[in-house]
Design a protein around this motif. Structure first.
Motif, PDB file in Angstrom:
ATOM      1  N   LEU A  68       0.863  -1.137   0.072  1.00 33.29           N
ATOM      2  CA  LEU A  68       0.101   0.071  -0.034  1.00 33.29           C
ATOM      3  C   LEU A  68       0.788   1.295   0.077  1.00 33.29           C
ATOM      4  O   LEU A  68       0.515   2.268  -0.357  1.00 33.29           O
ATOM      5  CB  LEU A  68      -0.683  -0.093   1.214  1.00 33.29           C
ATOM      6  N   ALA A  69       2.168   1.357   0.583  1.00 29.61           N
ATOM      7  CA  ALA A  69       2.867   2.419   0.687  1.00 29.61           C
ATOM      8  C   ALA A  69       3.775   2.385  -0.615  1.00 29.61           C
ATOM      9  O   ALA A  69       4.517   3.472  -0.794  1.00 29.61           O
ATOM     10  CB  ALA A  69       3.856   2.092   1.944  1.00 29.61           C
ATOM     11  N   GLY A  70       3.410   1.454  -1.608  1.00 29.41           N
ATOM     12  CA  GLY A  70       4.261   1.788  -2.929  1.00 29.41           C
ATOM     13  C   GLY A  70       5.608   1.451  -2.729  1.00 29.41           C
ATOM     14  O   GLY A  70       6.549   1.545  -3.820  1.00 29.41           O
ATOM     15  N   GLU A  71       6.193   0.289  -2.000  1.00 29.24           N
ATOM     16  CA  GLU A  71       7.544   0.030  -1.767  1.00 29.24           C
ATOM     17  C   GLU A  71       7.755  -1.329  -2.811  1.00 29.24           C
ATOM     18  O   GLU A  71       6.902  -1.873  -3.331  1.00 29.24           O
ATOM     19  CB  GLU A  71       7.611  -0.479  -0.399  1.00 29.24           C
ATOM     20  N   HIS A  72       9.088  -1.287  -2.874  1.00 28.15           N
ATOM     21  CA  HIS A  72       9.523  -2.677  -3.968  1.00 28.15           C
ATOM     22  C   HIS A  72      10.589  -3.231  -3.326  1.00 28.15           C
ATOM     23  O   HIS A  72      11.418  -2.786  -2.146  1.00 28.15           O
ATOM     24  CB  HIS A  72       9.827  -2.098  -5.225  1.00 28.15           C
TER      25      HIS A  72
ATOM     26  N   VAL B 219      -8.070  -2.075 -11.593  1.00 27.81           N
ATOM     27  CA  VAL B 219      -7.160  -3.094 -12.111  1.00 27.81           C
ATOM     28  C   VAL B 219      -5.919  -2.639 -11.362  1.00 27.81           C
ATOM     29  O   VAL B 219      -5.250  -1.442 -11.572  1.00 27.81           O
ATOM     30  CB  VAL B 219      -6.781  -3.122 -13.645  1.00 27.81           C
ATOM     31  N   PHE B 220      -5.150  -3.592 -10.638  1.00 36.24           N
ATOM     32  CA  PHE B 220      -3.811  -3.128 -10.077  1.00 36.24           C
ATOM     33  C   PHE B 220      -2.836  -4.449 -10.402  1.00 36.24           C
ATOM     34  O   PHE B 220      -3.265  -5.615 -10.968  1.00 36.24           O
ATOM     35  CB  PHE B 220      -3.918  -3.021  -8.440  1.00 36.24           C
ATOM     36  N   ALA B 221      -1.666  -4.538 -10.002  1.00 31.67           N
ATOM     37  CA  ALA B 221      -0.569  -5.318 -10.255  1.00 31.67           C
ATOM     38  C   ALA B 221       0.638  -5.211  -9.495  1.00 31.67           C
ATOM     39  O   ALA B 221       0.873  -4.081  -8.666  1.00 31.67           O
ATOM     40  CB  ALA B 221      -0.172  -5.086 -11.730  1.00 31.67           C
TER      41      ALA B 221
ATOM     42  N   VAL C 130      -6.959  -1.205  -2.827  1.00 34.93           N
ATOM     43  CA  VAL C 130      -6.037  -1.717  -3.713  1.00 34.93           C
ATOM     44  C   VAL C 130      -4.779  -0.947  -3.624  1.00 34.93           C
ATOM     45  O   VAL C 130      -4.753   0.228  -3.651  1.00 34.93           O
ATOM     46  CB  VAL C 130      -6.551  -1.834  -5.137  1.00 34.93           C
ATOM     47  N   PRO C 131      -3.617  -1.493  -3.836  1.00 34.18           N
ATOM     48  CA  PRO C 131      -2.148  -0.762  -3.572  1.00 34.18           C
ATOM     49  C   PRO C 131      -2.035  -0.266  -5.042  1.00 34.18           C
ATOM     50  O   PRO C 131      -2.435  -0.639  -6.068  1.00 34.18           O
ATOM     51  CB  PRO C 131      -1.340  -1.781  -3.206  1.00 34.18           C
TER      52      PRO C 131
ATOM     53  N   PRO D 182      -3.030   4.211  -2.793  1.00 36.58           N
ATOM     54  CA  PRO D 182      -3.766   3.230  -2.652  1.00 36.58           C
ATOM     55  C   PRO D 182      -5.118   3.874  -2.904  1.00 36.58           C
ATOM     56  O   PRO D 182      -5.394   5.074  -3.025  1.00 36.58           O
ATOM     57  CB  PRO D 182      -4.035   2.591  -1.226  1.00 36.58           C
ATOM     58  N   VAL D 183      -5.963   2.968  -3.365  1.00 32.60           N
ATOM     59  CA  VAL D 183      -7.473   3.408  -3.897  1.00 32.60           C
ATOM     60  C   VAL D 183      -8.627   2.567  -3.040  1.00 32.60           C
ATOM     61  O   VAL D 183      -8.498   1.362  -3.249  1.00 32.60           O
ATOM     62  CB  VAL D 183      -7.681   3.316  -5.335  1.00 32.60           C
TER      63      VAL D 183
END
Length: 373
Positions: free
Chosen positions: A28-32, A292-294, A323-324, A345-346
């Protein structure tokens, strides 16, 4: 429509960690999870999403990740491995086979047999290898075993590890990004590899109710197809992907308008992204578009594990109502047919979702899940 199955346990091992909630917060924080991983070969990119520590050989690593993840999923479900009605369905793409001389002297299913014995399973597992759809197909096969009455409980897992051969092959194929994965972005230029494991515990609804099991989600249906367009490239018309989704919806007894969230394959290669967009347009273009997310921009492309890991991500997205963001997405393709979460996130209020996996050789699999509200 056939009887659904209860999802009572889940676990994953990822480059962002192992706990369901902890990893979800990082998504959710957008990390990788990409870090520099040295290679003796010249590669398009030396970044990969690995699970530390990373010193053991690929065969031992594959087995350890599988055993640990299966154990946590069973514990979450409140079950033991040696139940009389329990079967294991274990999938990988090629696992350690390409990079371990001992593995190449043995049948490809040997790793699964050894993992099942180590966790205490009564019977030999069902083993499968359908490229990047292996994890999704493990869930599909497990659900069919339950529906047919061959098992009351199925422990379904996909596992894969990073190896030199896989990195070199994807570099040579130019499917590896020279930068970072950007699924459905106008600048997408390929994927980066990762490693991981995902496991879902499925039970017949009667069995789950009888023991008052915790219910994470309900597996509603699955569909598969093979477009056989190429050994590596998807069918540009996306016939297989569309058929897999249509068959999954028919199996679940729902319509496209009922699907509110899609976890896309999202490999970030231009060919795959275009084909997937075409399939989504063909299925959802006439009505409301799902969100849509991935997750490959966070986990890397985990090959044989990706289907189970993404099924878990979809279940969490449905359960949590959020969704992240798609990691790396900054400039969405103008003609992408569905809304994409970008940068944050949405929130949503959807109950039904679909996970789509596209594998080399045209192996396309779609899974439908529902969560109670």
């Amino acid at each position: 429509m056939v009887a659904p199955a209860a999802v009572t346990g889940a676990a994953w091992s990822t480059a962002l960690g192992h706990g369901l909630d902890a990893v979800w917060r990082r998504l959710l924080a957008g990390e990788h999870g990409f870090v520099e991983v040295a290679s003796p070969h010249r590669l398009r990119n030396t970044l990969a999403a690995v699970i530390p520590p990373h010193g053991e050989g690929p065969a031992l690593r594959l087995r350890r990740l599988a055993v640990e993840t299966l154990g946590r999923a069973l514990a979450r479900a409140g079950l033991v491995a040696d139940g009389a009605d329990t079967r294991f369905v274990l999938g990988t793409s090629l696992g350690a086979w390409l990079d371990d001389a001992r593995e190449r002297e043995l049948p490809l299913h040997t790793w699964a047999d050894e993992v099942a014995r180590e966790v205490g399973a009564r019977e030999a597992p069902v083993s499968l290898s359908t490229a990047c759809s292996s994890g999704s197909d493990a869930i599909l096969v497990g659900a069919e075993l339950i529906r047919s009455g061959a098992a009351e409980v199925c422990v379904c897992a996909g596992v894969d590890v990073l190896t030199p051969s896989k990195r070199l092959a994807h570099s040579a194929l130019s499917t590896m990004s020279p930068t970072r994965p950007r699924a459905f972005d106008a600048r997408h230029d390929g994927m980066l590899l990762g490693e991981g494991a995902g496991c879902l515990v499925l039970e017949s609804m009667k069995h789950a109710r009888g023991r008052e099991a915790p219910l994470l989600a309900v597996f509603r249906g699955a569909g598969s197809a093979n477009d056989a367009a190429s050994m590596t490239s998807p069918d540009p018309a996306a016939t297989g992907a569309r058929l897999a989704m249509e068959r999954a919806l028919a199996d679940a007894g729902v319509a496209p308008v009922d699907i509110g969230v899609v976890n896309a394959h999202g490999s970030a290669t231009p060919a795959n992204d275009r084909a997937e967009a075409e399939a989504l347009r063909a299925l959802f273009g006439a009505g409301p578009s799902p969100l849509v997310f991935a997750t490959k921009g966070a986990f890397g492309h985990t090959l044989g594990a990706t289907g189970t890991m993404e099924a878990i991500a979809l279940i969490l997205a449905l359960r949590e109502g959020v969704v992240p963001p798609v990691a790396g997405l900054e400039q969405p393709e103008r003609d992408f047919p569905c809304p994409l979460p970008m940068g944050r996130p949405v929130r949503h209020e959807e109950r039904l979702g679909l996970s789509l996996t596209l594998g080399f050789g045209g192996f396309d699999t779609a899974l439908v899940f529902e969560v109670p509200r």
